[in-house]
Design a protein around this motif. Sequence first.
Motif, PDB file in Angstrom:
ATOM      1  N   GLY A  48       0.823  -1.206   0.000  1.00  0.00           N
ATOM      2  CA  GLY A  48       0.000   0.000   0.000  1.00  0.00           C
ATOM      3  C   GLY A  48       0.852   1.248   0.000  1.00  0.00           C
ATOM      4  O   GLY A  48       1.676   1.445  -0.886  1.00  0.00           O
ATOM      5  N   VAL A  49       0.658   2.067   1.008  1.00  0.00           N
ATOM      6  CA  VAL A  49       1.440   3.297   1.136  1.00  0.00           C
ATOM      7  C   VAL A  49       2.226   3.253   2.441  1.00  0.00           C
ATOM      8  O   VAL A  49       1.850   2.547   3.385  1.00  0.00           O
ATOM      9  N   LEU A  50       3.299   4.025   2.487  1.00  0.00           N
ATOM     10  CA  LEU A  50       4.120   4.127   3.693  1.00  0.00           C
ATOM     11  C   LEU A  50       3.678   5.323   4.510  1.00  0.00           C
ATOM     12  O   LEU A  50       3.399   6.401   3.966  1.00  0.00           O
ATOM     13  N   HIS A  51       3.612   5.131   5.841  1.00  0.00           N
ATOM     14  CA  HIS A  51       3.149   6.189   6.733  1.00  0.00           C
ATOM     15  C   HIS A  51       4.271   6.752   7.599  1.00  0.00           C
ATOM     16  O   HIS A  51       4.083   7.763   8.273  1.00  0.00           O
ATOM     17  N   GLY A  52       5.415   6.080   7.603  1.00  0.00           N
ATOM     18  CA  GLY A  52       6.487   6.453   8.510  1.00  0.00           C
ATOM     19  C   GLY A  52       7.433   7.490   7.945  1.00  0.00           C
ATOM     20  O   GLY A  52       7.194   8.106   6.898  1.00  0.00           O
ATOM     21  N   GLU A  53       8.561   7.639   8.638  1.00  0.00           N
ATOM     22  CA  GLU A  53       9.543   8.663   8.291  1.00  0.00           C
ATOM     23  C   GLU A  53      10.886   8.085   7.868  1.00  0.00           C
ATOM     24  O   GLU A  53      11.644   8.745   7.165  1.00  0.00           O
ATOM     25  N   SER A  54      11.185   6.861   8.277  1.00  0.00           N
ATOM     26  CA  SER A  54      12.521   6.335   7.995  1.00  0.00           C
ATOM     27  C   SER A  54      12.751   6.164   6.498  1.00  0.00           C
ATOM     28  O   SER A  54      13.839   6.465   5.983  1.00  0.00           O
ATOM     29  N   HIS A  55      11.750   5.685   5.771  1.00  0.00           N
ATOM     30  CA  HIS A  55      11.936   5.385   4.348  1.00  0.00           C
ATOM     31  C   HIS A  55      12.340   6.621   3.550  1.00  0.00           C
ATOM     32  O   HIS A  55      12.975   6.510   2.504  1.00  0.00           O
ATOM     33  N   LYS A  56      11.972   7.795   4.035  1.00  0.00           N
ATOM     34  CA  LYS A  56      12.287   9.036   3.323  1.00  0.00           C
ATOM     35  C   LYS A  56      13.782   9.340   3.333  1.00  0.00           C
ATOM     36  O   LYS A  56      14.244  10.179   2.565  1.00  0.00           O
ATOM     37  N   ARG A  57      14.516   8.655   4.172  1.00  0.00           N
ATOM     38  CA  ARG A  57      15.930   8.957   4.371  1.00  0.00           C
ATOM     39  C   ARG A  57      16.867   7.921   3.770  1.00  0.00           C
ATOM     40  O   ARG A  57      18.081   8.040   3.896  1.00  0.00           O
ATOM     41  N   PHE A  58      16.299   6.920   3.106  1.00  0.00           N
ATOM     42  CA  PHE A  58      17.146   5.849   2.581  1.00  0.00           C
ATOM     43  C   PHE A  58      17.799   6.215   1.251  1.00  0.00           C
ATOM     44  O   PHE A  58      18.888   5.732   0.941  1.00  0.00           O
ATOM     45  N   ALA A  59      17.155   7.026   0.444  1.00  0.00           N
ATOM     46  CA  ALA A  59      17.782   7.443  -0.815  1.00  0.00           C
ATOM     47  C   ALA A  59      19.045   8.241  -0.532  1.00  0.00           C
ATOM     48  O   ALA A  59      20.052   8.118  -1.245  1.00  0.00           O
ATOM     49  N   PHE A  60      19.001   9.047   0.511  1.00  0.00           N
ATOM     50  CA  PHE A  60      20.171   9.826   0.929  1.00  0.00           C
ATOM     51  C   PHE A  60      21.315   8.902   1.327  1.00  0.00           C
ATOM     52  O   PHE A  60      22.463   9.079   0.900  1.00  0.00           O
ATOM     53  N   LEU A  61      20.988   7.877   2.119  1.00  0.00           N
ATOM     54  CA  LEU A  61      22.006   6.907   2.525  1.00  0.00           C
ATOM     55  C   LEU A  61      22.513   6.115   1.322  1.00  0.00           C
ATOM     56  O   LEU A  61      23.722   5.893   1.179  1.00  0.00           O
ATOM     57  N   HIS A  62      21.608   5.700   0.450  1.00  0.00           N
ATOM     58  CA  HIS A  62      22.015   4.888  -0.694  1.00  0.00           C
ATOM     59  C   HIS A  62      22.976   5.658  -1.595  1.00  0.00           C
ATOM     60  O   HIS A  62      23.937   5.075  -2.131  1.00  0.00           O
ATOM     61  N   LYS A  63      22.748   6.936  -1.771  1.00  0.00           N
ATOM     62  CA  LYS A  63      23.648   7.741  -2.587  1.00  0.00           C
ATOM     63  C   LYS A  63      25.061   7.743  -2.006  1.00  0.00           C
ATOM     64  O   LYS A  63      26.052   7.624  -2.733  1.00  0.00           O
ATOM     65  N   ILE A  64      25.145   7.858  -0.689  1.00  0.00           N
ATOM     66  CA  ILE A  64      26.454   7.830  -0.032  1.00  0.00           C
ATOM     67  C   ILE A  64      27.090   6.445  -0.146  1.00  0.00           C
ATOM     68  O   ILE A  64      28.299   6.311  -0.366  1.00  0.00           O
ATOM     69  N   MET A  65      26.274   5.382  -0.043  1.00  0.00           N
ATOM     70  CA  MET A  65      26.793   4.030  -0.234  1.00  0.00           C
ATOM     71  C   MET A  65      27.390   3.870  -1.629  1.00  0.00           C
ATOM     72  O   MET A  65      28.449   3.254  -1.805  1.00  0.00           O
ATOM     73  N   CYS A  66      26.714   4.424  -2.632  1.00  0.00           N
ATOM     74  CA  CYS A  66      27.179   4.291  -4.009  1.00  0.00           C
ATOM     75  C   CYS A  66      28.460   5.074  -4.265  1.00  0.00           C
ATOM     76  O   CYS A  66      29.159   4.806  -5.255  1.00  0.00           O
TER      77      CYS A  66
END
Length: 514
Positions: free
Chosen positions: A398-416
Amino acid sequence: MRRYNYEKQVEKWDVLEVTADGHSDKNPFVDYKIHGTFTGKHETVTVDGFYDGEGVYKVRFMPSFAESYTFEVTGSAVDGEVLTGEFQVTPAGEGNHGSIRVANTYHFAYEDGTPYYSIGTTCYVWELQSDELIAQTLETLKNSAFNKIRFCVFPKHYDYNLGEPRSYPYEGTPMDSSVLTKENFLEYTGKTEGNHWDFERFNPAHFQHIEKCILALRDLGIEADLIVMHPYDRWGFSQMTKEQDDLYWKYVIARFCAYRNIWWALANEYDLFPKKTVEDWERYAKIICEKDPYNHLRSIHNCIPFYDHSRPWITHCSIQRQDLYKSSEYVNEWRERYKKPIVLDEIAYEGNIQHGWGNISPQEMVRRFWEAVCRGAYPGHGETYMNENDILWWSHGGVLHGESHKRFAFLHKIMCETPGIGLCPYEKCGWDEVCGTPEESTQKQSPVKDYYLFYYSFMRPSFREYHFDDESKFQVNVIDTWNMTIEDRGVFSGKFKVELPGREYMAVQIKRMK
């Protein structure tokens, strides 16, 4: 002349499918066989086919080279006739990097060598929901940083999962679910009374639908971490006989193994199956190794005791944390013990349900992600927020209601941005910090690294001092992992001091200048 069809051209690492008319009498799932051999200049691959209903058999192949191929398909399903053909494999298109492989011992890369940094999530039976909810889930995934999702082939019976799925994997009828309530659902766990299944006759429509979902994920660049068995069951699927299990495994592998984005998860919480033994799990693993010629990633997931991840068939560790508080903190130990990639598929879920595994804060979820990454592992997300319709992401999507998922693209960019493939723990960091440096072989280890990623989690230093050598120059960034900001602090050398804001969840990225 027997009818059969196939495409004359296919992309590298895509699916070439041969469809043939065959016997539909008796029981086509057990009484007839079909298989194919596909030959190119650089490979010859033999795979089992499967019955897809309506008198149709299919054999699927994933080519690994851009070149000309021929095939021969035969078996009792086509009365021993040899169906032949040839086709051309074109180079991989944009976004097609092949399947994921283990790289650099503890990490992953696509077949073409492109590094893969897993940001996973769990939606156990998202694909068994309504068309509307499935479309909503795919749209959510499209706009997220997730590049892996764990989900099941079988429906699930558990808290917030008392409804019937859209379809079942076998022909037959389920027990009457109208008697189920939130209060009595445990009473029906593991019961087989009231179910009427033919465990030797699959429902092709169930698997056809899952295939559409796997392809939709593939087109979004998302790996399908397929949970083939799980214990949360009121239909009897977790208590089939050895022969029924083996038939199921062979059918699943024949149908799904040609998809490049498949990972095999033998089980979710293998230790909760009342009637399965280690010998059973080892037998399933042997079937995968024998029947999957593409060597897709393989794992098995725990509830409490770990499976023996040192077993050679296990490609990576799929871990559920065992400690109430600690999760990512154990990564160093697990890396040393198993010498394999560590995937923390369950470090607890962001949410507010009653269970301790499903009510951590978004800040704590993000902290666990950063700590895992800096220690050289790959964390997984889930979300379990209460709502009036009992539609929780962790199971239904469905849809996400939380806040953590919004911050994973930022982390993934740094991982890359990590030099090479993957981070490893920096053993010389202080006792009060976590630091990752690029994974290196023993032969390449050097006292001063080219890259450091320090993480301070819930600690709040107002400054930190660093000293690597007296000659090198280092460019320093201060990262606010929660607010997703990067502040360039300039270039330093020798012993230097970095001012910090005294807030939680800060990181310091230090790059040696060449």
